[in-house]
Design an enzyme around this catalytic site. Sequence first.
Site, PDB file in Angstrom:
ATOM      1  N   ASP A  13      37.105  34.808-110.622  1.00  0.00           N
ATOM      2  CA  ASP A  13      35.777  34.225-110.396  1.00  0.00           C
ATOM      3  C   ASP A  13      34.905  34.284-111.644  1.00  0.00           C
ATOM      4  O   ASP A  13      34.318  33.286-112.056  1.00  0.00           O
ATOM      5  CB  ASP A  13      35.048  34.959-109.253  1.00  0.00           C
ATOM      6  CG  ASP A  13      35.683  34.695-107.889  1.00  0.00           C
ATOM      7  OD1 ASP A  13      36.023  33.537-107.618  1.00  0.00           O
ATOM      8  OD2 ASP A  13      35.817  35.659-107.103  1.00  0.00           O
ATOM      9  N   ARG A  92      26.087  48.175-106.005  1.00  0.00           N
ATOM     10  CA  ARG A  92      25.546  46.894-106.453  1.00  0.00           C
ATOM     11  C   ARG A  92      24.170  46.976-107.121  1.00  0.00           C
ATOM     12  O   ARG A  92      23.965  46.389-108.179  1.00  0.00           O
ATOM     13  CB  ARG A  92      25.552  45.871-105.312  1.00  0.00           C
ATOM     14  CG  ARG A  92      26.973  45.435-104.911  1.00  0.00           C
ATOM     15  CD  ARG A  92      27.769  44.933-106.112  1.00  0.00           C
ATOM     16  NE  ARG A  92      29.136  44.542-105.790  1.00  0.00           N
ATOM     17  CZ  ARG A  92      30.217  45.225-106.116  1.00  0.00           C
ATOM     18  NH1 ARG A  92      30.113  46.366-106.772  1.00  0.00           N
ATOM     19  NH2 ARG A  92      31.413  44.780-105.812  1.00  0.00           N
ATOM     20  N   ASP A 121      27.478  40.782-101.502  1.00  0.00           N
ATOM     21  CA  ASP A 121      27.133  41.146-102.875  1.00  0.00           C
ATOM     22  C   ASP A 121      26.141  40.190-103.523  1.00  0.00           C
ATOM     23  O   ASP A 121      25.271  40.604-104.285  1.00  0.00           O
ATOM     24  CB  ASP A 121      28.399  41.261-103.733  1.00  0.00           C
ATOM     25  CG  ASP A 121      29.189  42.518-103.388  1.00  0.00           C
ATOM     26  OD1 ASP A 121      28.590  43.433-102.792  1.00  0.00           O
ATOM     27  OD2 ASP A 121      30.382  42.572-103.710  1.00  0.00           O
ATOM     28  N   SER A 170      41.908  41.096-102.115  1.00  0.00           N
ATOM     29  CA  SER A 170      40.676  41.194-102.887  1.00  0.00           C
ATOM     30  C   SER A 170      40.237  42.657-102.825  1.00  0.00           C
ATOM     31  O   SER A 170      39.997  43.203-101.750  1.00  0.00           O
ATOM     32  CB  SER A 170      39.620  40.285-102.267  1.00  0.00           C
ATOM     33  OG  SER A 170      38.377  40.580-102.845  1.00  0.00           O
TER      34      SER A 170
HETATM   35  N1  ARG Z   1      32.370  44.476 -97.223  1.00  0.00           N
HETATM   36  C1  ARG Z   1      32.032  45.508 -98.135  1.00  0.00           C
HETATM   37  C2  ARG Z   1      30.568  45.494 -98.472  1.00  0.00           C
HETATM   38  O1  ARG Z   1      29.953  44.497 -98.273  1.00  0.00           O
HETATM   39  C3  ARG Z   1      32.905  45.596 -99.359  1.00  0.00           C
HETATM   40  C4  ARG Z   1      33.396  44.337 -99.950  1.00  0.00           C
HETATM   41  C5  ARG Z   1      34.154  44.631-101.190  1.00  0.00           C
HETATM   42  N2  ARG Z   1      34.742  43.507-101.841  1.00  0.00           N
HETATM   43  C6  ARG Z   1      36.063  43.265-101.947  1.00  0.00           C
HETATM   44  N3  ARG Z   1      36.431  42.256-102.652  1.00  0.00           N
HETATM   45  N4  ARG Z   1      36.958  44.008-101.404  1.00  0.00           N
HETATM   46  O2  ARG Z   1      30.011  46.449 -98.920  1.00  0.00           O
END
Ligand code: ARG
Length: 406
Positions: A13, A92, A121, A170
Site C-alpha cells: 500500500d 496509531r 487506522d 495482513s
Molecule cells: N483491528 C485491529 C484494530 O483496529 C487491528 C488491525 C491491524 N491490522 C492488520 N493489518 N492486521 O486495532
Amino acid sequence: MTRVALAFSGGLDTTVCVPLLEEEYGYDDVIGVTVDVGQPAEEFDEAEETADALGLEHYVVDARAEFAQLCLEGVRANATYQGYPLGTALARPVIANAILEVALENDCDALAHGCTGKGNDQLRFEAVWRSSDLEVCAPVRELGLTREWELEYAAERDLPVDGGNDGAWSIDTNLWSRSVEGDELEDPNYVPPADIYEWTQDPTGETEEIVIGFEDGYPVSVDGEELEPVALIEHLNELAGSYGVGRTDSMEDRMLGLKVRENYEHPAATTLLNAHEALEGLVLTQEEREFKQLIDQRWSKKGYEGLIDAPLVRALEGFIAETQTRVTGTVTIRFEGGQARAVARDSEYAAYSAAHASFDTETVGDITQEDATGVAKYHGFQRRLANNVIDREDETVSLATDGGDD
Ligand code: ARG
C-alpha cells in the site's frame, strides 16, 4: 516546491502511494517516515530497502519508549476492547504524532497514509493529523485502490514490492500485540492454521511461576529484577509466549460498524493485565472495583478509537491515578495450559484482614459473629415486602405517642 510526508512501511500500500502522491496529487517531493513501535527488525530492513529502491528520502523515528509507556497506562486501566489489548490502536496516535513532527521539521505541506477506507487506522491517524494545518491525503481510500490494482500498478512501474510482509495474511506487529487478518481468515468459520502464530507456542504441559512487581499500578519488575517498560514487555512476550499465553480469535466490531474476524497474539499484555487486576482485587474496595470497571471500559473505548488525548481520557486518568496509589505490591503468575493465572498476591495496602475473614476466629476487636444476625434479618427486606411474604395484617406496630424528641 510542495512536499508530503507519508507514513511508510515498505509494504504494498505505502509503496504504491509514493508515485501516486507525485502523479495523482501533484506533490513535488515525498518523504517516507517509519515509526518504531516495536515491529520486528525485518520490517525496518524492508522499509529501508524499498525506500532505497524508490529513491525515497526516508526517516525512522524510535517511539518505543513512549509507546511502551502508553501500553502500561493501558494496564492501569485494565484496557481491552472485545478481548483485544489494543496494540494497534494505541500505537496509531504515537505513530501519527511522530510523523507530524517529522513533517513539520521538513516543511511539509501535507501528510499521507496508505490505509484503506474500511479500517480503524485511517480514523486514528487523521484524528491526530487533522488537528494540524497540514493537508491529509489517503490515496488508497480516495482513489479506491484494491490490492489487485496495486499489484498490477506495481508490476507496470517495476516498483519494489517483493519484501517480507506480502504473504496471504495482513499482519500488524508492535510491542503490545501481533494482529493477523485477511484472506481465508475473513471466513468466521475458518479454523486458523498453526502458522498464523509467531509469538505463541501451543502449550506443552509445562508450567512456570513468576513474580511481577507493581508500583502505583505500573509493572516495574519480574522476579525482583527491575525492568524498563520496553524490556519488561519484550521479556514477557517471549516468556509467556513460550507457554502459549495470549491468543485471541474474535469478531471485532470496528468503528465504522463493520464486523471483522481478528486473530491476535499478546502474551505480555495478557500476563500484565491479569496480574494487575489480581492486585487491584486485593487493595481496592468493592465499590472502587465496581466503579472502576466503568472508567476502564471508557478508557478502552477511547483507546480503540485512537482518541487517547481526549479531555475525557485525562479526566478518567485522574480517577485511575487516585486508585492506583495503592496498587503497589507483587503478584505471582503461573503459566499453565496457555493461561497466565494469578496464584498469589501481596501488598502493604491490602484492604484485607485475615483475622476478620478467617473461619477460625469468633471475635475480632468489638465484632463477633453474632453481629451479623441483625444484618441477616434486614437483608432482602424490601424483596420480602414486595413479594408479600410478610403478612401485614399481623404486623404489630408500636409508635411512640408521647414525647418524641421534637
Ligand atoms: N483491528 C485491529 C484494530 O483496529 C487491528 C488491525 C491491524 N491490522 C492488520 N493489518 N492486521 O486495532
